[in-house]
Design a protein around this motif. Structure first.
Motif, PDB file in Angstrom:
ATOM      1  N   GLY A   1     -27.271 -11.093  14.253  1.00  0.00           N
ATOM      2  CA  GLY A   1     -26.138 -10.165  14.385  1.00  0.00           C
ATOM      3  C   GLY A   1     -25.407 -10.348  15.695  1.00  0.00           C
ATOM      4  N   PHE A   2     -26.159 -10.610  16.759  1.00  0.00           N
ATOM      5  CA  PHE A   2     -25.575 -10.838  18.077  1.00  0.00           C
ATOM      6  C   PHE A   2     -24.714 -12.103  18.089  1.00  0.00           C
ATOM      7  N   VAL A   3     -25.247 -13.215  17.593  1.00  0.00           N
ATOM      8  CA  VAL A   3     -24.520 -14.494  17.621  1.00  0.00           C
ATOM      9  C   VAL A   3     -23.287 -14.448  16.726  1.00  0.00           C
ATOM     10  N   ILE A   4     -23.448 -13.917  15.518  1.00  0.00           N
ATOM     11  CA  ILE A   4     -22.325 -13.869  14.568  1.00  0.00           C
ATOM     12  C   ILE A   4     -21.205 -12.970  15.088  1.00  0.00           C
ATOM     13  N   ALA A   5     -21.531 -11.969  15.914  1.00  0.00           N
ATOM     14  CA  ALA A   5     -20.506 -11.070  16.463  1.00  0.00           C
ATOM     15  C   ALA A   5     -19.503 -11.821  17.333  1.00  0.00           C
ATOM     16  N   PHE A   6     -19.936 -12.919  17.952  1.00  0.00           N
ATOM     17  CA  PHE A   6     -19.027 -13.725  18.761  1.00  0.00           C
ATOM     18  C   PHE A   6     -18.085 -14.553  17.893  1.00  0.00           C
ATOM     19  N   LEU A   7     -18.555 -14.946  16.703  1.00  0.00           N
ATOM     20  CA  LEU A   7     -17.822 -15.903  15.885  1.00  0.00           C
ATOM     21  C   LEU A   7     -17.060 -15.284  14.722  1.00  0.00           C
ATOM     22  N   VAL A   8     -17.486 -14.107  14.272  1.00  0.00           N
ATOM     23  CA  VAL A   8     -16.804 -13.431  13.156  1.00  0.00           C
ATOM     24  C   VAL A   8     -16.274 -12.095  13.663  1.00  0.00           C
ATOM     25  N   PRO A   9     -15.032 -12.064  14.117  1.00  0.00           N
ATOM     26  CA  PRO A   9     -14.485 -10.826  14.718  1.00  0.00           C
ATOM     27  C   PRO A   9     -14.011  -9.815  13.689  1.00  0.00           C
ATOM     28  N   SER A  10     -14.904  -9.453  12.791  1.00  0.00           N
ATOM     29  CA  SER A  10     -14.627  -8.413  11.786  1.00  0.00           C
ATOM     30  C   SER A  10     -15.961  -7.847  11.340  1.00  0.00           C
ATOM     31  N   THR A  11     -16.204  -6.582  11.603  1.00  0.00           N
ATOM     32  CA  THR A  11     -17.517  -5.991  11.336  1.00  0.00           C
ATOM     33  C   THR A  11     -17.882  -6.047   9.861  1.00  0.00           C
ATOM     34  N   THR A  12     -16.968  -5.637   9.004  1.00  0.00           N
ATOM     35  CA  THR A  12     -17.252  -5.620   7.572  1.00  0.00           C
ATOM     36  C   THR A  12     -17.519  -7.033   7.059  1.00  0.00           C
ATOM     37  N   ALA A  13     -16.742  -8.008   7.553  1.00  0.00           N
ATOM     38  CA  ALA A  13     -16.948  -9.405   7.142  1.00  0.00           C
ATOM     39  C   ALA A  13     -18.316  -9.907   7.601  1.00  0.00           C
ATOM     40  N   ARG A  14     -18.722  -9.519   8.826  1.00  0.00           N
ATOM     41  CA  ARG A  14     -20.027  -9.942   9.336  1.00  0.00           C
ATOM     42  C   ARG A  14     -21.148  -9.409   8.460  1.00  0.00           C
ATOM     43  N   VAL A  15     -21.077  -8.118   8.169  1.00  0.00           N
ATOM     44  CA  VAL A  15     -22.137  -7.504   7.370  1.00  0.00           C
ATOM     45  C   VAL A  15     -22.118  -8.044   5.937  1.00  0.00           C
ATOM     46  N   ALA A  16     -20.929  -8.287   5.410  1.00  0.00           N
ATOM     47  CA  ALA A  16     -20.817  -8.854   4.059  1.00  0.00           C
ATOM     48  C   ALA A  16     -21.462 -10.236   3.996  1.00  0.00           C
ATOM     49  N   CYS A  17     -21.408 -10.960   5.119  1.00  0.00           N
ATOM     50  CA  CYS A  17     -22.054 -12.275   5.196  1.00  0.00           C
ATOM     51  C   CYS A  17     -23.565 -12.133   5.334  1.00  0.00           C
ATOM     52  N   LEU A  18     -23.999 -11.177   6.155  1.00  0.00           N
ATOM     53  CA  LEU A  18     -25.422 -11.060   6.498  1.00  0.00           C
ATOM     54  C   LEU A  18     -26.253 -10.364   5.425  1.00  0.00           C
TER      55      LEU A  18
ATOM     56  N   VAL B   1     -19.594  -2.594  20.210  1.00  0.00           N
ATOM     57  CA  VAL B   1     -19.376  -2.084  21.564  1.00  0.00           C
ATOM     58  C   VAL B   1     -19.357  -3.236  22.563  1.00  0.00           C
ATOM     59  N   GLY B   2     -20.296  -4.157  22.441  1.00  0.00           N
ATOM     60  CA  GLY B   2     -20.505  -5.177  23.464  1.00  0.00           C
ATOM     61  C   GLY B   2     -19.440  -6.240  23.569  1.00  0.00           C
ATOM     62  N   ILE B   3     -18.720  -6.509  22.472  1.00  0.00           N
ATOM     63  CA  ILE B   3     -17.769  -7.622  22.449  1.00  0.00           C
ATOM     64  C   ILE B   3     -16.388  -7.106  22.060  1.00  0.00           C
ATOM     65  N   LYS B   4     -15.419  -7.367  22.890  1.00  0.00           N
ATOM     66  CA  LYS B   4     -14.057  -6.865  22.684  1.00  0.00           C
ATOM     67  C   LYS B   4     -13.499  -7.241  21.316  1.00  0.00           C
ATOM     68  N   THR B   5     -13.724  -8.491  20.897  1.00  0.00           N
ATOM     69  CA  THR B   5     -13.128  -8.981  19.656  1.00  0.00           C
ATOM     70  C   THR B   5     -13.984  -8.709  18.420  1.00  0.00           C
ATOM     71  N   ALA B   6     -15.079  -7.955  18.579  1.00  0.00           N
ATOM     72  CA  ALA B   6     -15.990  -7.746  17.453  1.00  0.00           C
ATOM     73  C   ALA B   6     -15.502  -6.700  16.471  1.00  0.00           C
ATOM     74  N   ALA B   7     -14.562  -5.836  16.884  1.00  0.00           N
ATOM     75  CA  ALA B   7     -14.148  -4.735  16.008  1.00  0.00           C
ATOM     76  C   ALA B   7     -12.688  -4.361  16.240  1.00  0.00           C
ATOM     77  N   ALA B   8     -12.016  -3.948  15.166  1.00  0.00           N
ATOM     78  CA  ALA B   8     -10.593  -3.599  15.233  1.00  0.00           C
ATOM     79  C   ALA B   8     -10.341  -2.383  16.115  1.00  0.00           C
TER      80      ALA B   8
END
Length: 488
Positions: free
Chosen positions: A162-179, A215-222
């Motif tokens: 979850g930490f690594v993907i947060a840097f590369l997929v800047p969309s929360t719903t898309a990240r969770v849909a992948c994971l 919270v941790g990454i500026k580009t992780a969430a809209a």
């Protein structure tokens, strides 16, 4: 001539069908609240336009909290209300003339000219490219294939993914849909009950990690971009990607550690180690085949983009939005191209873009018409914040946002409605030495605290749809995480 009778089942179904009023109570409540606020006399210190914007804010909050209509549709309705209600209001800058519907409509769509919107839209294209090429899945499986077969290690691996993907997929719903499918694959590989404790713990860990790194990454969430947009308009400055990371990542690291202990202590898995778990993950990785050229191109673009984000303001002056949209442009170019418009278009949640743009417009109008300032003055006076310490102000506003978030299913909508008021409240405080930009940023972190209810965020609902955990388990672990986050 005999009249055909309806079958009993059809009659029963027809009888159970809710009335239009029962099915649209949220919208009716929002309209009633709008009319009620508009009917109140305008306070002397509040411009008419500000009064009407507060009425629109109440309408928006109720619609968003009750999910009376689709978020994208609500954005269009809010724009129409702004056009007419502000259009026939005296101009706050010159009360002798009306604003006019043209100027009001321009204000209603001003959010679409914000650079933060460019970043959000670009991020959605990056997320689409990750899903299309399968790079996100490959990275996640590669990390998980290296952890042990002990369930504790799998939890650590899930948090790390979850930490690594947060840097590369800047969309929360898309990240969770992948994971989520990957997590289901792990559960299947371990051969445990899909509704068992291990499965529940792992799925909740997956989705809570996404919220923590929002919270941790500026580009992780809209919602972070919403706050940045308001900060830029209110203070004429921005927060770089690296500045955000330095300020917020320590919190997310501590929360990730807390998440591990909360989940493993409150939901101890029924198995400690299962043979074949790593083999199952490696099998899924092998099924992906060798790394495709499109994946290599996307990885190169993503890593280069990360480097530009991290060095913004230090090695170059390109802002985050500019570098991100340039990366997206490269993805579409012939030769370099990773995808074409036909591939990307159905994968982009356009409703999110519309909600984001109108949400920024709503907040901007609240500030420009002085509606947010008037409301903030009341909050400052009622809570005694005028000369309060920074810690007391932060505690009061944090608690307020946590409680309000219980009624919102979108952090983007919450940020759009509340961050302008937060800024106005902080500007109304007389305590010397208050860092308003820093305080706004900290309170924006709270907007991402979707830990308590399943309905607090779309990614929670994506995970809940797998039927691997009960809502009560999400609530009880989420409450502990929220208390820890509040204490931090």
């Amino acid at each position: 001539m005999a009249i055909a009778e309806r079958p009993p089942a059809e009659v029963a179904a027809h009888a159970r069908k809710p009335s239009w009023i029962a099915g649209n109570w949220g919208l009716l409540l929002a309209i009633a609240a709008l009319v009620a606020v508009l009917s109140l006399p305008t306070p002397a210190a509040l411009p008419v336009a500000g009064h009407r914007m507060l009425a629109i804010l109440v309408f928006a909050v109720i619609v968003w909290m009750t999910e009376a209509i689709d978020y994208a549709v609500s954005a269009i309705v809010i724009a129409a209300l702004m056009a007419f209600l502000l259009g026939f209001s005296p101009n706050p800058a010159n009360p002798k003339v009306l604003m006019g519907t043209g100027a009001a409509l321009t204000l209603a769509f001003s959010g679409f000219a914000n650079t933060a919107l460019v970043l959000v839209a670009s991020a959605l294209f990056l997320a689409a490219a990750m899903a299309l090429t399968g790079l996100d899945k490959r990275i996640a499986l590669s990390i998980l294939s290296r952890v042990g077969t002990e369930t504790r290690n799998v939890v650590v691996g899930t948090i790390l993914v979850g930490f690594v993907i947060a840097f590369l997929v800047p969309s929360t719903t898309a990240r969770v849909a992948c994971l989520v499918p990957i997590t289901l694959g792990i559960i299947a590989a371990f051969g445990v009950n899909k509704k068992g404790v291990f499965a529940s713990m792992l799925m909740i860990t997956t989705v809570q990690t996404a919220s923590i790194w929002n919270v941790g990454i500026k580009t992780a969430a809209a919602q972070n971009m919403v706050a940045i947009g308001f900060i830029e308009k209110a203070f004429g400055r921005t927060i770089t990607w690296l500045e955000w990371l330095i300020a917020a990542a320590p919190f997310s690291v501590l929360m990730s550690v807390a998440l591990y202990f909360v989940m493993t202590r409150m939901m101890p898995p029924e198995v400690k180690e299962v043979a074949g778990g790593r083999k199952g993950i490696r099998k899924a990785l092998a099924e992906l085949g060798p790394m495709k050229l499109s994946e290599k191109k996307l990885l190169a673009i993503s890593l280069t983009l990360l480097a530009f984000w991290a060095t913004e303001g230090a090695l170059h002056r390109f802002d985050t939005s500019t570098t991100t949209i340039t990366a997206v442009a490269l993805m579409f170019l012939p030769g370099i191209g990773i995808m074409n418009w036909k591939d990307a278009q159905p994968r982009i949640p356009w409703g999110t873009v519309i909600l984001f743009g109108i949400g920024i417009s709503l907040g901007t109008a609240l500030l420009q018409t002085k509606g947010a300032i008037w409301l903030a003055d009341i909050v400052v006076a009622e809570f005694g914040l005028k000369q309060a310490t920074a810690m007391f102000i932060l505690a009061v506003m944090t608690l307020f946002l946590i409680v309000v978030h219980l009624g919102f299913a979108s952090a983007t909508a919450l940020a759009s409605a509340m961050i302008p008021i937060v800024i106005a409240v902080l500007q109304g405080v007389g305590t010397p030495g208050i860092n308003i930009v820093g305080m706004t940023m900290l309170l924006q972190f709270v907007v991402s605290f979707g830990f308590i209810l399943v309905v607090n965020a779309p990614q929670n609902m994506v995970a809940y749809g797998t039927e691997t955990f009960e809502a009560r388990d999400f609530v009880r672990t989420g409450l502990v995480l929220t208390v820890i986050a509040f204490a931090l």
